[in-house]
Design a protein around this motif. Structure first.
Motif, short mmCIF file in Angstrom:
data_model
loop_
_atom_site.label_atom_id
_atom_site.label_comp_id
_atom_site.label_asym_id
_atom_site.label_seq_id
_atom_site.Cartn_x
_atom_site.Cartn_y
_atom_site.Cartn_z
N GLN A 1 27.97 33.73 11.86
CA GLN A 1 28.66 33.21 12.77
C GLN A 1 29.86 33.71 13.48
O GLN A 1 30.65 34.30 12.77
CB GLN A 1 29.27 31.54 12.38
CG GLN A 1 29.71 30.77 13.45
CD GLN A 1 30.29 29.20 12.73
OE1 GLN A 1 29.84 28.94 11.70
NE2 GLN A 1 31.22 28.63 13.45
N GLY B 1 28.30 31.25 24.37
CA GLY B 1 27.53 31.82 23.49
C GLY B 1 28.43 33.06 22.94
O GLY B 1 27.60 34.10 22.44
N ALA C 1 29.54 23.69 19.66
CA ALA C 1 28.19 24.78 19.37
C ALA C 1 28.32 25.28 18.45
O ALA C 1 27.49 25.50 17.43
CB ALA C 1 28.54 25.63 20.65
N GLY C 2 29.77 25.68 17.62
CA GLY C 2 29.73 26.40 16.47
C GLY C 2 29.02 25.45 15.31
O GLY C 2 28.55 26.11 14.56
N GLN D 1 27.14 23.11 15.27
CA GLN D 1 25.90 22.75 15.51
C GLN D 1 24.94 24.05 15.02
O GLN D 1 23.92 23.93 14.32
CB GLN D 1 25.26 22.84 17.03
CG GLN D 1 25.63 21.07 17.72
CD GLN D 1 25.38 20.93 18.96
OE1 GLN D 1 24.77 21.92 19.71
NE2 GLN D 1 25.69 19.84 19.40
N GLN D 2 25.41 25.26 15.41
CA GLN D 2 25.00 26.34 14.87
C GLN D 2 24.82 26.51 13.49
O GLN D 2 24.05 26.96 12.54
CB GLN D 2 25.56 27.62 15.61
CG GLN D 2 25.01 29.03 15.04
CD GLN D 2 25.75 30.23 15.50
OE1 GLN D 2 27.00 30.09 15.79
NE2 GLN D 2 25.22 31.34 15.42
N ALA E 1 22.42 24.12 11.80
CA ALA E 1 21.09 24.62 11.88
C ALA E 1 20.91 25.76 10.88
O ALA E 1 19.61 25.63 10.41
CB ALA E 1 20.80 25.27 13.36
N GLN E 2 21.74 26.59 10.77
CA GLN E 2 21.85 27.77 9.71
C GLN E 2 21.52 27.30 8.26
O GLN E 2 20.53 27.66 7.45
CB GLN E 2 22.73 28.83 9.79
CG GLN E 2 22.97 29.58 11.19
CD GLN E 2 24.32 30.30 11.38
OE1 GLN E 2 25.00 30.20 10.67
NE2 GLN E 2 24.21 31.03 12.44
#
Length: 256
Positions: free
Chosen positions: A135, A145, A174-175, A177-178, A181-182
């Protein structure tokens, strides 16, 4: 029974026997056969002793489930996507897997066990997806992004960046959510065969049902890193970033 019927019956029995022998296994790939002799022997042993419960394409093994929803109680891990170390394989062989519920103990021993471990530690997990991208560090980019192509603009108008809380909120969201997902990807590939977790659509029954628990991030990270009980330690199998990601994910969705 007439002679003709006896011949037909015998032929049917042989055909059925051949089908059972072939079920769950095809053949060891030429690449593996040409590898180090110990690894090649391990591949043959795996195909002979383990293909009925595990999936691994390089030896034609098709005994495990390839989808979570198709799992049966005797299905072992899919080694196309699950990496293993020599030590973890030897532990599983000696102790009947990590739960002792299905896999027999010492299915191979001595040098044969070492050969199987050498083979799996090299070839398991070859179809696994690429490693997770770490991240972006906080403040390393914008909310769209992480781009850093216009640092002069950011530096020349610091009041704009700090005075708009919505931009900070978007970046944080956003972070998160990323990271989720990871972590979900790692959990599904490495943990789903043993744990039930509704958010990841996994139904494993070897380990605790995580829908019934609410562990914090530190607890999950410690457990994944060091193992405990029948659970293996994933230190060395997963990167630090992967372990952190799965801990963040599980702690955020377990018990819901």
């Amino acid at each position: 029974m007439t002679t003709r019927r006896r011949v037909l019956a015998a032929a049917s029995i042989l055909a059925i026997g051949a089908g059972v022998t072939a079920c769950g296994s095809e053949d060891v790939s030429p690449t593996v056969k040409k590898d180090d002799p110990a690894i090649a022997r391990g591949a043959d042993l795996f195909a002979e002793r383990c293909a009925g419960c595990h999936t691994l394409d390089v030896v034609g093994a098709q005994g495990g489930a390839t989808e979570i929803k198709d799992r049966e109680r005797v299905d072992g891990p899919n080694f196309n996507v699950r990496r293993e170390t020599t030590d973890s394989v030897l532990y599983a062989i000696r102790n009947g897997g990590f739960s002792g519920a299905i896999m027999p103990e010492n299915i191979v021993v001595g040098r044969e066990a070492d050969d199987v471990a050498a083979f799996l530690s090299k070839y398991a997990g070859q179809e696994r997806k690429a490693e997770i991208t770490p991240q972006q560090p906080a403040g390393g980019g914008n909310a769209n992004g992480g781009s850093t192509t216009t640092p002069p603009t950011t530096q020349s108008t610091p009041q704009t960046t700090t005075s708009t809380p919505e931009a900070g909120t978007t970046s944080t969201g956003a972070g998160a959510q990323q990271a989720n997902a990871q972590g979900k990807q790692v959990f599904t590939q490495s943990c789903g065969s043993c744990h039930t977790l509704k958010d990841a659509a996994t139904t494993g029954t070897v380990g605790p049902n995580l829908d019934d628990l609410t562990p914090d991030e530190a607890t999950v990270q410690r457990q994944v890193t060091n193992g405990g009980g029948v659970m293996p330690a994933f230190k060395g199998q997963l990167t630090d970033a992967q372990i952190k990601a799965v801990a963040q994910y599980v702690s955020s969705v377990a018990g819901q």
